[in-house]
Motif scaffolding. Structure first.
Motif, PDB file in Angstrom:
ATOM      1  N   UNK A   1      64.112   9.193  66.615  1.00 28.75           N
ATOM      2  CA  UNK A   1      65.348   9.905  66.306  1.00 28.75           C
ATOM      3  C   UNK A   1      66.355   8.971  65.640  1.00 28.75           C
ATOM      4  N   UNK A   2      66.248   7.684  65.955  1.00 31.23           N
ATOM      5  CA  UNK A   2      67.183   6.712  65.387  1.00 31.23           C
ATOM      6  C   UNK A   2      66.921   6.448  63.910  1.00 31.23           C
ATOM      7  N   UNK A   3      65.757   6.842  63.389  1.00 31.91           N
ATOM      8  CA  UNK A   3      65.469   6.615  61.968  1.00 31.91           C
ATOM      9  C   UNK A   3      66.537   7.242  61.076  1.00 31.91           C
ATOM     10  N   UNK A   4      66.825   8.508  61.337  1.00 32.76           N
ATOM     11  CA  UNK A   4      67.803   9.209  60.524  1.00 32.76           C
ATOM     12  C   UNK A   4      69.181   8.587  60.634  1.00 32.76           C
ATOM     13  N   UNK A   5      69.541   8.169  61.824  1.00 34.70           N
ATOM     14  CA  UNK A   5      70.836   7.518  62.025  1.00 34.70           C
ATOM     15  C   UNK A   5      70.940   6.247  61.186  1.00 34.70           C
ATOM     16  N   UNK A   6      69.893   5.430  61.216  1.00 37.36           N
ATOM     17  CA  UNK A   6      69.915   4.169  60.476  1.00 37.36           C
ATOM     18  C   UNK A   6      69.997   4.399  58.970  1.00 37.36           C
ATOM     19  N   UNK A   7      69.269   5.386  58.492  1.00 33.77           N
ATOM     20  CA  UNK A   7      69.289   5.659  57.053  1.00 33.77           C
ATOM     21  C   UNK A   7      70.631   6.221  56.619  1.00 33.77           C
ATOM     22  N   UNK A   8      71.178   7.148  57.401  1.00 30.32           N
ATOM     23  CA  UNK A   8      72.422   7.792  57.010  1.00 30.32           C
ATOM     24  C   UNK A   8      73.587   6.816  56.980  1.00 30.32           C
ATOM     25  N   UNK A   9      73.542   5.813  57.846  1.00 26.82           N
ATOM     26  CA  UNK A   9      74.629   4.850  57.922  1.00 26.82           C
ATOM     27  C   UNK A   9      74.329   3.547  57.190  1.00 26.82           C
ATOM     28  N   UNK A  10      73.193   3.507  56.509  1.00 27.85           N
ATOM     29  CA  UNK A  10      72.875   2.339  55.707  1.00 27.85           C
ATOM     30  C   UNK A  10      72.630   1.086  56.513  1.00 27.85           C
ATOM     31  N   UNK A  11      72.064   1.244  57.697  1.00 28.93           N
ATOM     32  CA  UNK A  11      71.791   0.083  58.548  1.00 28.93           C
ATOM     33  C   UNK A  11      70.464  -0.544  58.127  1.00 28.93           C
ATOM     34  N   UNK A  12      70.513  -1.764  57.663  1.00 28.00           N
ATOM     35  CA  UNK A  12      69.307  -2.456  57.217  1.00 28.00           C
ATOM     36  C   UNK A  12      68.600  -3.114  58.396  1.00 28.00           C
ATOM     37  N   UNK A  13      67.283  -3.104  58.311  1.00 26.75           N
ATOM     38  CA  UNK A  13      66.506  -3.828  59.305  1.00 26.75           C
ATOM     39  C   UNK A  13      65.936  -2.998  60.420  1.00 26.75           C
ATOM     40  N   UNK A  14      66.357  -1.727  60.559  1.00 29.34           N
ATOM     41  CA  UNK A  14      65.790  -0.896  61.625  1.00 29.34           C
ATOM     42  C   UNK A  14      64.326  -0.602  61.299  1.00 29.34           C
ATOM     43  N   UNK A  15      63.411  -0.732  62.270  1.00 32.42           N
ATOM     44  CA  UNK A  15      61.987  -0.484  62.008  1.00 32.42           C
ATOM     45  C   UNK A  15      61.685   1.007  61.904  1.00 32.42           C
ATOM     46  N   UNK A  16      61.815   1.536  60.708  1.00 34.04           N
ATOM     47  CA  UNK A  16      61.575   2.958  60.485  1.00 34.04           C
ATOM     48  C   UNK A  16      60.143   3.316  60.877  1.00 34.04           C
TER      49      UNK A  16
ATOM     50  N   UNK B   1      77.764  13.401  58.551  1.00 29.18           N
ATOM     51  CA  UNK B   1      76.914  13.755  59.691  1.00 29.18           C
ATOM     52  C   UNK B   1      76.424  15.184  59.623  1.00 29.18           C
ATOM     53  N   UNK B   2      77.261  16.089  59.083  1.00 30.87           N
ATOM     54  CA  UNK B   2      76.838  17.489  58.990  1.00 30.87           C
ATOM     55  C   UNK B   2      75.626  17.635  58.080  1.00 30.87           C
ATOM     56  N   UNK B   3      75.696  17.017  56.889  1.00 26.21           N
ATOM     57  CA  UNK B   3      74.579  17.113  55.962  1.00 26.21           C
ATOM     58  C   UNK B   3      73.341  16.440  56.526  1.00 26.21           C
ATOM     59  N   UNK B   4      73.530  15.293  57.163  1.00 22.22           N
ATOM     60  CA  UNK B   4      72.387  14.595  57.749  1.00 22.22           C
ATOM     61  C   UNK B   4      71.722  15.448  58.818  1.00 22.22           C
ATOM     62  N   UNK B   5      72.537  16.097  59.667  1.00 21.43           N
ATOM     63  CA  UNK B   5      71.976  16.936  60.727  1.00 21.43           C
ATOM     64  C   UNK B   5      71.134  18.059  60.144  1.00 21.43           C
ATOM     65  N   UNK B   6      71.629  18.665  59.079  1.00 21.92           N
ATOM     66  CA  UNK B   6      70.880  19.751  58.456  1.00 21.92           C
ATOM     67  C   UNK B   6      69.574  19.297  57.858  1.00 21.92           C
ATOM     68  N   UNK B   7      69.607  18.178  57.112  1.00 20.21           N
ATOM     69  CA  UNK B   7      68.387  17.686  56.473  1.00 20.21           C
ATOM     70  C   UNK B   7      67.355  17.231  57.495  1.00 20.21           C
ATOM     71  N   UNK B   8      67.815  16.558  58.540  1.00 21.16           N
ATOM     72  CA  UNK B   8      66.886  16.120  59.578  1.00 21.16           C
ATOM     73  C   UNK B   8      66.276  17.317  60.280  1.00 21.16           C
TER      74      UNK B   8
END
Length: 827
Positions: free
Chosen positions: A612-627, A653-660
């Motif tokens: 579930x954290x994959x989408x969070x990391x991508x949406x916020x541009x967090x580098x290094x998370x093991x997708x 967050x609204x758009x991210x929630x919908x796409x996920x």
């Protein structure tokens, strides 16, 4: 003391009920009958108990004429005097943050009319409402003819102690009357004493910033010195050879799961503490039961030692939190009555708009069971405020705890889609829009600050519970504000899984019922309705005063508009969004190099909280998370995984929630098709074979960007010591170490999925139950202990090599400049 696992509980609060023996000894023995008859009987008795308790709950939550009470306040000194006092404190504190935009940055900028005042009418509002509820409950209980009830319904439902309830409630009502000499009056007078509650004389202001607060930055410096020494000891390296810059920032988190998560998490943390790993940790984070764990650790009960904490749990959680004789005794006898009721008086008397609801009552019951020591005499008020935990952090000897809660934003799409005078919106389109635009807003709390990432705004932890307007905390007419909201209420919020959506309820019970006949059809039906179930909360969450009122123009435009329309923030168990508190640990500035997660969630394999954290990391541009970390699933192909990862790239967050949501729906449909054998995969590729994870699993991300969307996730499970080199790659990112709470053959007869006492909804753990959970958690940690140490060593080596390379390049640049300036003397 009774020994049954589930009992008839507080009227109107919790309704787990088993058949009780009504013998004078109250032994709680089950009646002799076949298991099937017992189960059938329990079903009917639970229903009867729910009806009875529901009636009492309705009575206690209804409003009648309030009991008499007084204001209990000091004479109004005038606003000028208040401002003078508050300016003096501001000059003394001298706390500022150069990177932050603070509303009315300095206290000296405040004018007489800047500080909002409470509306305090002693005969109306929250206090009168609570008084009425207690009065109604006592009246209803006193009017009940208990002997006839016993004859009519059967002593099997109402044990002998039920007849004592009217007396308990009458005493509780007397204690909470604002009459001269009452306990409530004593509590309220002390609540206005700045010597007992120093925070009431302090100015509270909203800090608007993405940055960490100043106090946390200072903590990081202190903790780094401590973890440098601890890492040298843990890895067996001479302390003088370890540079603080090379020391990895390690974060450790526990999952939600009620008492199961509390006991299992304590056991896992104990293993880490004994092995020297825990001393290398900079942050801990919790959800639900893991929040309770952190609060107990930073108390005089846990004494910052997990072995001590386990001993305390064995002494206290063998009785249900809502067992009436025990709970009511603690609420009506000194010294525990004042210890537990002080928060109620302060909250309801001090804030006219506050409410005392089911979650608040639940929190008080939790505190009565978890924060009262054996013997019930040595209660310590210092344990009741999150901000008091700063005392344990001042020398950097312990990790910083992060507590979590969520607000569920569910826009009223129908109203937005159909303005007055326009044609009614298409129902299906409205439903689809609502599904995509509802999301959870995370709130984190540390001993320093209560903060929301989406709002990019926070307040000091000591000011939680007071009202705010235009970024400034309100004061009462006597010149003081209300004390900090006490931990019992936070315990209720952190662990309010029963306020979850219907979808979450189903996920909890799914492992139990999936073996029933006809389950497949029911499961498919509920899956189809999941987007509707995820928006329904059968029980209303608890609330705290909304600290962002009047700040619409100062907060990010992505902040939900509805949040500015309410005086309260409704908060609940963060497990509704993600049962692992990963998001706060990925916050910029915390810069975690290693994240260790102990997952004691229900049905952990299917929920796959890491993914579930994959989408969070991508949406916020967090580098290094093991997708791609987490449990592999049937039907997940490279293209499907890439689609899910790309789905999170959104501007809000609204758009991210919908796409996920769309991506997950595709994967869910793919999985169903695979189980029926109807198609190879949604993208025409053969799905990956499902793999099993072990007791300890390690992934490492990369700081490199994917060049195309068709590439598979760049991280993979490191299953062999020969793969450890990937942790030392210069482009390696965050290392995630995952301990799922799985059965272990070393501990026979213990299975988190089937052992009944490990249900999230179970509130009794006998010492034997605790020993079993401890044995399983410790066995699982032993199985991965060596791999954890290898991972820590590899990340430390990588950071050291990168530092040495930076220093080498710096020397080369310096030498180059020197040659350029002085010339080449070899010619």
């Amino acid at each position: 003391m009774t020994s049954n696992r589930e009992i008839g509980a507080f009227p109107g609060f919790i309704f787990n009920l088993k058949i009780w023996s009504t013998s004078p000894s109250h032994s709680g023995r089950h009646l002799s009958m076949s298991r099937q008859l017992l189960l059938n009987r329990q079903t009917h008795l639970r229903a009867a108990a729910l009806l009875i308790g529901g009636s009492l709950a309705y009575s206690t939550l209804s409003h009648r004429k309030p009991i008499a009470n007084d204001s209990g306040g000091k004479p109004w000194p005038g606003k000028s005097q208040i401002i003078t006092q508050q300016r003096a404190f501001a000059d003394e504190a001298k706390i500022s943050d150069a990177d932050s935009e603070v509303i009315s940055v300095l206290a000296t900028d405040l004018k007489d009319d800047d500080v909002p005042l409470f509306d305090a009418d002693p005969d109306s509002g929250a206090w009168a409402s609570l008084s009425a509820r207690l009065s109604d409950a006592q009246t209803a209980l006193s009017a009940t003819k208990w002997s006839k009830v016993g004859e009519t319904i059967s002593d099997l439902i109402l044990p002998n102690w039920a007849s004592d309830l009217p007396g308990y409630f009458a005493k509780l009502q007397r204690e909470l009357e604002m009459a001269s000499g009452s306990l409530a009056e004593e509590i309220w007078q002390e609540a206005q004493d700045p010597l007992l509650n120093p925070e009431i004389s302090r100015i509270a202001q909203v800090r608007i910033s993405r940055e960490l607060c100043t106090e946390e930055k200072l903590f990081q410096q202190r903790r780094k010195a401590y973890t440098t020494r601890a890492l040298a000891k843990y890895l067996g390296i001479p302390e003088q050879d370890v540079e603080p810059e090379d020391v990895p920032t390690i974060a450790m988190c526990g999952s939600g799961g009620g008492l199961r998560a509390l006991v299992a998490g304590t056991s896992s943390y104990l293993s880490a503490q004994e092995g020297g790993l825990y001393d290398c940790v900079t942050y801990t984070a919790g959800v639900s039961g893991s929040c309770w764990l952190q609060a107990l650790y930073f108390s005089t009960l846990g004494k910052q030692n997990y072995a001590t904490l386990l001993t305390h749990l064995k002494q206290r959680i063998g009785t249900h939190i809502a067992y009436p004789p025990s709970a009511l005794s603690l609420l009506t006898a000194a010294p525990t009555n004042k210890f537990l009721l002080s928060g109620i008086v302060e909250k309801v008397k001090g804030n006219p708009t506050a409410d005392f609801g089911l979650v608040d009552a639940y929190g008080v019951l939790l505190a009565a069971r978890l924060f009262v020591p054996r013997g019930e005499l040595g209660v310590d008020d210092r344990n009741l405020k999150v901000s008091n935990q700063q005392e344990y952090l001042k020398d950097g000897a312990h990790p910083l705890p992060i507590y979590t809660a969520v607000r569920h934003e569910i826009p009223n799409i129908e109203e937005e889609s159909s303005p007055e005078g326009t044609q009614q919106a298409d129902p299906q389109a409205t439903k689809e829009k609502a599904r995509k635009e509802s999301w959870f807003q995370w709130f984190e709390s540390t001993p320093y600050e209560f903060w929301s990432e989406e709002l990019e705004a926070g307040i000091p932890s000591w000011s939680v519970g007071r009202q705010f307007q235009n970024g400034i905390g309100s004061v009462r007419e006597n010149g003081y504000s209300v004390p900090e909201l006490r931990i019992p209420f936070m315990l209720g919020i952190w662990g309010s899984a029963f306020c979850a959506t219907l979808s979450h309820y189903y996920k909890e019970i799914r492992p139990i019922v999936k073996g029933l006949f006809g389950f497949g059809g029911i499961d498919d039906l509920l899956e189809e309705r999941n987007d509707e179930l995820v928006k329904v909360h059968p029980i209303e969450p608890a609330s705290i005063p909304n600290y962002v009122l009047g700040l619409e123009k100062k907060l990010p435009p992505t902040a939900a508009k509805s949040i500015f329309a309410s005086n309260q923030l409704e908060l609940a168990d963060a497990g509704m969004s993600n049962n692992l508190p990963i998001y706060p640990l990925l916050r910029p500035g915390r810069d975690a190099d290693i994240l260790i997660a102990f997952d004691a969630s229900a049905d952990i394999k299917n929920e796959n909280w890491l993914s579930v954290a994959d989408g969070y990391a991508r949406q916020r541009g967090i580098k290094g998370w093991p997708l791609g970390a987490g449990w592999p699933k049937n039907g997940t192909t490279n293209a499907t995984a890439a689609k899910e990862l790309d789905a999170a790239e959104a501007v809000s967050p609204q758009q991210a929630a919908g796409k996920i949501a769309d991506a997950r729906e595709s994967r869910r449909e793919s999985a169903k098709s695979q189980s029926r054998g109807t198609q190879p995969g949604i993208d025409g590729q053969s799905p990956k074979q499902e793999l099993e994870l072990g007791y300890c699993n390690v992934w490492v991300g990369t700081t490199l960007e994917r060049s195309t969307s068709s590439e598979p996730p760049p991280s993979k499970l490191l299953t062999d010591p020969s793969h450890d080199w990937e942790l030392m790659d210069p482009n390696a990112g965050i290392a995630v170490i995952y301990f799922p709470f799985l059965p272990n053959p070393e501990v026979e007869g213990v299975n988190p999925n089937t052992s009944d006492y490990m249900s999230t909804w179970n509130f009794i753990y006998t010492p034997k139950d605790i020993d079993k959970v401890v044995a399983l958690a410790r066995a699982n940690f032993r199985a991965g202990e060596e791999q954890v140490k290898r991972t820590v060593r590899a990340v430390y080596t990588r950071k050291k090599q990168k530092r040495l390379e930076r220093e080498r390049r710096a020397r080369m640049r310096k030498w180059g400049r020197h040659l350029k300036e002085s010339g080449d003397h070899f010619w």
